[in-house]
Design a protein around this motif. Sequence first.
Motif, mmCIF file in Angstrom:
data_model
loop_
_atom_site.group_PDB
_atom_site.id
_atom_site.type_symbol
_atom_site.label_atom_id
_atom_site.label_comp_id
_atom_site.label_asym_id
_atom_site.label_seq_id
_atom_site.Cartn_x
_atom_site.Cartn_y
_atom_site.Cartn_z
ATOM 1 N N LEU A 1 -47.396 -23.808 -31.649
ATOM 2 C CA LEU A 1 -47.372 -22.381 -31.999
ATOM 3 C C LEU A 1 -46.023 -21.749 -31.677
ATOM 4 C CD1 LEU A 1 -50.931 -21.177 -30.855
ATOM 5 C CD2 LEU A 1 -50.133 -21.629 -33.175
ATOM 6 N N GLY A 2 -45.462 -22.089 -30.527
ATOM 7 C CA GLY A 2 -44.156 -21.555 -30.153
ATOM 8 C C GLY A 2 -43.065 -22.011 -31.105
ATOM 9 N N GLY B 1 -39.782 -19.854 -37.704
ATOM 10 C CA GLY B 1 -40.102 -19.117 -38.919
ATOM 11 C C GLY B 1 -40.224 -17.622 -38.720
ATOM 12 N N GLU B 2 -39.703 -17.101 -37.620
ATOM 13 C CA GLU B 2 -39.898 -15.681 -37.317
ATOM 14 C C GLU B 2 -39.306 -14.776 -38.384
ATOM 15 O OE1 GLU B 2 -39.097 -12.483 -33.739
ATOM 16 O OE2 GLU B 2 -38.070 -14.402 -33.692
ATOM 17 N N SER C 1 -44.641 -12.613 -42.256
ATOM 18 C CA SER C 1 -45.092 -11.221 -42.309
ATOM 19 C C SER C 1 -45.545 -10.773 -40.928
ATOM 20 C CB SER C 1 -46.239 -11.089 -43.313
ATOM 21 O OG SER C 1 -47.381 -11.758 -42.824
ATOM 22 N N ASP C 2 -45.753 -9.481 -40.803
ATOM 23 C CA ASP C 2 -46.195 -8.929 -39.521
ATOM 24 C C ASP C 2 -47.570 -9.464 -39.109
ATOM 25 O OD1 ASP C 2 -43.880 -7.491 -39.272
ATOM 26 O OD2 ASP C 2 -44.733 -5.613 -40.060
ATOM 27 N N VAL C 3 -48.461 -9.673 -40.064
ATOM 28 C CA VAL C 3 -49.802 -10.169 -39.772
ATOM 29 C C VAL C 3 -49.734 -11.594 -39.220
ATOM 30 C CG1 VAL C 3 -52.024 -10.793 -40.791
ATOM 31 C CG2 VAL C 3 -50.900 -8.687 -41.489
ATOM 32 N N VAL C 4 -48.935 -12.440 -39.857
ATOM 33 C CA VAL C 4 -48.799 -13.826 -39.405
ATOM 34 C C VAL C 4 -48.134 -13.849 -38.031
ATOM 35 C CG1 VAL C 4 -47.685 -16.053 -39.892
ATOM 36 C CG2 VAL C 4 -48.736 -14.752 -41.754
ATOM 37 N N ARG C 5 -47.123 -13.022 -37.839
ATOM 38 C CA ARG C 5 -46.448 -12.946 -36.538
ATOM 39 C C ARG C 5 -47.436 -12.514 -35.449
ATOM 40 N NH1 ARG C 5 -42.340 -9.569 -37.701
ATOM 41 N NH2 ARG C 5 -41.093 -11.317 -38.414
#
Length: 180
Positions: A42-43, A49-50, A54-58
Amino acid sequence: MPFPENILAPREEVRFYFRPHWLALLGACTRIAIYLAIFAVLGSVYINGESQMSDVVRLLLISGIVVDGVLLIRSAFQLFVIPVRILATRYIVTTDRVIFQWVVLSRSGSEVPVMQITAVEYHQSPIARLFRYGDLRFKSSASGSEVRFHFIRNPRQVRSEIYRLIEARSPKLDTTEQQT
């Protein structure tokens, strides 16, 4: 801590004295390895890919990292708690009783007289069978109480010894009494 001989009754002998198997740590170690792998994946996804997510995925990735971090800390804490449990727990089988003791600062436990044992159940998972440890549960007829032994070595051997003790302590019928 050595076995406390002062708890024995006259003519009572110890058949087994042991503590839980150190493989009780296996579950916590496995969980830590899994949580570390998830944390790393996850990290890595978050860092690499930051800029493109999108904000939702982040937000989902950050939530997953936080939840996984909490689970990792909890499992790491278990690595300190489980050895204390192992050292504080005593399982004793004598010619008269089956005893569980928990000794940290205070002492507590339970016991079942051999003659009141109505059933001995044991459980071994596939991993436990591989490493020859398991759990035993002794049920009592008198009070309905039970004593459990967790993570013990060779549970089938202990169970067999309990049955031998029950057989040796049970009253024998004289053959002359049976015929009359």
